[in-house]
Design a protein around this motif. Structure first.
Motif, PDB file in Angstrom:
ATOM      1  N   SER A 241       0.828  -1.203   0.000  1.00  0.00           N
ATOM      2  CA  SER A 241       0.000   0.000   0.000  1.00  0.00           C
ATOM      3  C   SER A 241       0.866   1.259   0.000  1.00  0.00           C
ATOM      4  O   SER A 241       0.606   2.218  -0.741  1.00  0.00           O
ATOM      5  N   SER A 244       2.706   1.686  -3.409  1.00  0.00           N
ATOM      6  CA  SER A 244       1.750   2.082  -4.439  1.00  0.00           C
ATOM      7  C   SER A 244       1.393   3.559  -4.313  1.00  0.00           C
ATOM      8  O   SER A 244       1.333   4.281  -5.319  1.00  0.00           O
ATOM      9  N   GLU A 245       1.174   4.010  -3.097  1.00  0.00           N
ATOM     10  CA  GLU A 245       0.814   5.413  -2.872  1.00  0.00           C
ATOM     11  C   GLU A 245       1.937   6.351  -3.303  1.00  0.00           C
ATOM     12  O   GLU A 245       1.687   7.477  -3.754  1.00  0.00           O
ATOM     13  N   ASN A 246       3.179   5.891  -3.184  1.00  0.00           N
ATOM     14  CA  ASN A 246       4.326   6.731  -3.535  1.00  0.00           C
ATOM     15  C   ASN A 246       4.890   6.421  -4.923  1.00  0.00           C
ATOM     16  O   ASN A 246       5.980   6.885  -5.269  1.00  0.00           O
ATOM     17  N   TYR A 327       4.573   6.861   6.890  1.00  0.00           N
ATOM     18  CA  TYR A 327       3.321   6.231   6.483  1.00  0.00           C
ATOM     19  C   TYR A 327       2.922   5.208   7.537  1.00  0.00           C
ATOM     20  O   TYR A 327       3.730   4.355   7.928  1.00  0.00           O
TER      21      TYR A 327
END
Length: 340
Positions: A241, A244-246, A327
């Motif tokens: 997660s 993917s976000e970065n 995060y």
């Protein structure tokens, strides 16, 4: 089936037990069988269950029986040469030791040579590059800390060229050494528009060299913190997660950096092992010296004596700077550090 070692010997007869006992003198292994034979560490009456549990819990499986039994017993378990355990077959007379599965990435070929030497058996390795004494792309990747599973097509293409007698250029700024002939190591600056081969670098090749096979060398550090007893699956979900976000990929991660108390978490150890990542333990004094630069937690400080973990570990583990914000995902905290 819980185990501290990563090698299992599967025996069906007293002859197999005798060979396994010889191997035990030099190898930390667990001996299992369907029968109550003297010298067996664990008994599982159902052979299918025994093999499946061994497959899921061990990195190396050594069968002391016929090759036919081995093939039939693992046929429904195989998934990928990049994730399956190493499998060997040794006949009950100890005459031959055969590398059956996962010769390169799983380490079966090297294990085969070692086991054969211990037992006085003939090693049987059929992998083409090994038989010809050549280097291979997947073995070079493992040596350099790159997970081969992200480069399946590239490995097939390059190894096929090596086996056919071609020499493959590698353009890199790293000091690479190979285990055999086949590769020609050249500096990045020597790559020309008409060059062929591999671009071995953390950054993509320039447009005029985009036809080269790009092997992206990992250059980022994953700073890691978590609540106690997080499972491998929970850690994997958090990391996926976060990356993917970065807009990052796991193949870009060189190492995981964390504090001593978190480096022994079973979930993290298993995750790092399966993703072929190194865990670097960061000294507490170094973290405390810079922890005020990051947002800290009173709870974390009361628990482990340090206010922040993921961010300072990312910086210290990469010897660079923080590239992402902290995060948090269901009890797992992450950050990325690197030199950019």
């Amino acid at each position: 089936m819980s185990t501290e070692n990563r090698t299992v010997c599967i025996v069906l007869t007293a002859g197999g037990v005798r060979l396994a006992e010889v191997l035990k003198r030099s190898t930390d292994c667990t001996v299992v069988s369907t029968k109550a034979l003297e010298g067996v560490d664990r008994i599982e009456p159902d052979f299918k269950t025994l093999v499946k549990e061994a497959w899921l819990n061990f990195d190396h499986m050594i069968f002391f029986c016929s090759l036919g039994i081995v093939v039939r017993s693992i046929a429904g378990l195989m998934e990928s040469k990049f994730t399956d355990p190493a499998v060997l077959a040794v006949d009950e007379q100890g005459t031959f030791c055969i590398s059956v599965l996962s010769g390169h990435v799983g380490g079966a070929n090297k294990l085969c040579e070692r086991v054969a030497a211990d037992l006085g058996a003939v090693p049987v390795v059929t992998t083409a590059t090994d038989r010809k004494g050549l280097a291979s792309l997947d073995m070079l990747m493992l040596k350099e800390g790159i997970n081969p599973k992200y480069y399946r097509d590239e490995i097939v293409r390059v190894n096929s060229e090596l086996v056919s007698g071609k020499q493959v250029m590698i353009f890199t700024q790293d000091s690479l050494t190979t285990d055999g002939p086949g590769f020609l190591i050249r500096s990045i600056g020597e790559a020309k528009k008409n060059s062929t081969g591999i671009w071995w670098h953390s950054s993509a090749p320039p447009e005029e060299l985009s036809h080269l096979i790009w092997i992206e060398t990992p250059s980022l550090t994953l700073g890691f913190g978590c609540k106690k007893d997080k499972s491998e699956d929970q850690i994997r979900l958090a990391v996926d997660s976060f990356l993917s976000e970065n807009k990052l990929h796991l193949r870009q991660i060189r190492n995981i950096a964390t504090i001593d108390i978190k480096a022994v978490e079973p979930g993290l150890i298993n995750y790092a092992k399966n993703e072929k990542l190194i865990i670097d333990v960061i000294d507490r004094d170094l973290i405390k010296a810079m922890e005020t630069e990051f947002e800290g937690s009173d709870f974390v400080e009361s628990t482990i004596g340090i206010r922040a973990v993921a961010e300072p570990c990312a910086v210290l583990g990469s010897r660079g700077r923080l590239l992402t914000t902290r995060y948090a995902f269901e009890g797992v905290t992450l950050a990325i550090g690197g030199i950019k």
